[in-house]
Motif scaffolding. Structure first.
Motif, mmCIF file in Angstrom:
data_model
loop_
_atom_site.group_PDB
_atom_site.id
_atom_site.type_symbol
_atom_site.label_atom_id
_atom_site.label_comp_id
_atom_site.label_asym_id
_atom_site.label_seq_id
_atom_site.Cartn_x
_atom_site.Cartn_y
_atom_site.Cartn_z
ATOM 1 N N LYS A 167 0.821 -1.204 0.000
ATOM 2 C CA LYS A 167 0.000 0.000 0.000
ATOM 3 C C LYS A 167 0.859 1.259 0.000
ATOM 4 C CE LYS A 167 -3.731 2.280 2.558
ATOM 5 N NZ LYS A 167 -4.633 2.194 3.739
ATOM 6 N N GLN A 168 1.951 1.236 0.753
ATOM 7 C CA GLN A 168 2.818 2.416 0.846
ATOM 8 C C GLN A 168 3.693 2.585 -0.390
ATOM 9 O OE1 GLN A 168 0.876 3.486 3.599
ATOM 10 N NE2 GLN A 168 2.745 4.700 3.689
ATOM 11 N N GLY A 169 4.033 1.474 -1.023
ATOM 12 C CA GLY A 169 4.851 1.547 -2.228
ATOM 13 C C GLY A 169 6.314 1.250 -1.966
ATOM 14 N N PRO A 170 7.122 1.203 -3.038
ATOM 15 C CA PRO A 170 8.528 0.785 -2.936
ATOM 16 C C PRO A 170 9.413 1.662 -2.067
ATOM 17 C CG PRO A 170 7.758 0.730 -5.213
ATOM 18 C CD PRO A 170 6.707 1.436 -4.433
ATOM 19 N N SER A 171 8.973 2.881 -1.762
ATOM 20 C CA SER A 171 9.795 3.772 -0.929
ATOM 21 C C SER A 171 9.642 3.484 0.561
ATOM 22 C CB SER A 171 9.423 5.231 -1.206
ATOM 23 O OG SER A 171 8.064 5.476 -0.872
ATOM 24 N N VAL A 172 8.783 2.543 0.922
ATOM 25 C CA VAL A 172 8.561 2.237 2.331
ATOM 26 C C VAL A 172 9.847 1.698 2.958
ATOM 27 C CG1 VAL A 172 7.820 -0.169 1.977
ATOM 28 C CG2 VAL A 172 6.933 1.130 3.923
ATOM 29 N N THR A 173 10.051 1.990 4.227
ATOM 30 C CA THR A 173 11.268 1.556 4.919
ATOM 31 C C THR A 173 10.945 0.454 5.921
ATOM 32 O OG1 THR A 173 11.062 3.170 6.713
ATOM 33 C CG2 THR A 173 12.218 3.876 4.697
ATOM 34 N N LEU A 174 11.972 -0.288 6.295
ATOM 35 C CA LEU A 174 11.797 -1.343 7.291
ATOM 36 C C LEU A 174 11.302 -0.781 8.625
ATOM 37 C CD1 LEU A 174 12.059 -4.298 8.149
ATOM 38 C CD2 LEU A 174 14.476 -3.843 8.675
ATOM 39 N N PRO A 175 11.868 0.329 9.139
ATOM 40 C CA PRO A 175 11.356 0.879 10.400
ATOM 41 C C PRO A 175 9.861 1.231 10.325
ATOM 42 C CG PRO A 175 13.491 1.830 9.902
ATOM 43 C CD PRO A 175 13.081 1.054 8.685
#
Length: 263
Positions: A167-175
């Motif tokens: 939902k957030q897309g590829p820019s989402v981070t692990l934290p």
């Protein structure tokens, strides 16, 4: 031929090829006794299995191993060819279903195999040898693991992490994902590796590449726009990563889905 016959495999029948074409379809199959190679020549196919879901666009193919329950559908005009293997011709060396581009040898062989009806295959030594050869070649054609795959997880927390990341897309981070599912980053990494067989970095790489293919194929974005959309700082770095993952450059991939080709 009814859809329950097109994607069904009769273990008592000889291996054969079947062409299909429809404005749309949605079929749920049982655990078939033989594997099948599904080649999409027009449109786009969605495949759903116990381990996830796949998208098979035009000029791509998927091999579905035997004894797997799956749902297969098309929501746009779609055509293709199914090769059904009933004599153990495929020594599948991979885990689950894999998607890959239809290579020139694959295209020539599937076209050639369509000349025999199921009845003709049963009487033809040449046809029987053809399916043995096709089955031997098939595993080597799928060299890029998990292309167009969205995984499912048995662990509900890992599935929530997957859904949030998509939902957030590829820019989402692990934290960000770890905070969303109330889990430490280390624990989330460990659970994803255990559930999906891939690290967080591999998961994000696939998320980026699958989104890039979607932007190039469905939204006709430029290579540069796509690169920035999926989190690359330069189109050259994106092009190299895309080539390594898909097996062709993003411009060549996009060209295959140009509107003129679909007319």
């Amino acid at each position: 031929m009814a859809w329950n016959e097109i994607f069904a495999v009769d273990g008592d029948a000889p291996s054969c090829m079947v062409r299909f074409a429809a404005a749309r379809f949605d079929h749920l199959t049982q655990a078939e006794p033989g594997g099948q190679l599904v080649c999409c020549t027009l449109g786009e196919i969605d495949l759903f299995g116990h381990a996830g879901e796949w998208v098979i666009p035009a000029d791509h193919m998927v091999y579905i191993p035997s004894d797997r329950m799956f749902r297969i559908r098309a929501r746009v005009p779609t055509a293709g060819v199914v090769a059904k293997f009933t004599r153990g011709e495929v020594a599948w060396r991979h885990d689950g279903c894999w998607v890959g581009p239809v290579t020139d040898p694959a295209q020539m062989m599937t076209e050639y195999g369509c000349k025999w009806t199921a009845e003709a295959v049963e009487r033809s030594r040449q046809a029987a040898s053809f399916f043995v050869t096709l089955g031997e070649m098939l595993p080597d054609w799928f060299c890029h693991e998990r292309i167009n795959w969205t995984p499912y997880a048995e662990n509900s927390t890992v599935q929530r992490a997957i859904d949030f990341a998509r939902k957030q897309g590829p820019s989402v981070t692990l934290p960000e994902v770890a905070a969303h599912v109330a889990m430490s980053e280390r624990t989330l990494r460990r659970h994803m590796l255990a559930e999906l067989g891939q690290s967080w970095r591999e998961f994000i790489r696939e998320l980026k590449m699958n989104r890039a293919m979607e932007l190039l194929r469905r939204e006709r974005r430029s290579v540069t726009e796509t690169a920035f959309e999926v989190g690359f700082s330069s189109s050259s770095a994106f092009s190299q990563a895309f080539l390594d993952y898909v097996g062709k450059s993003p411009s060549a991939y996009a060209k295959a889905f140009a509107p003129a080709r679909m007319q």
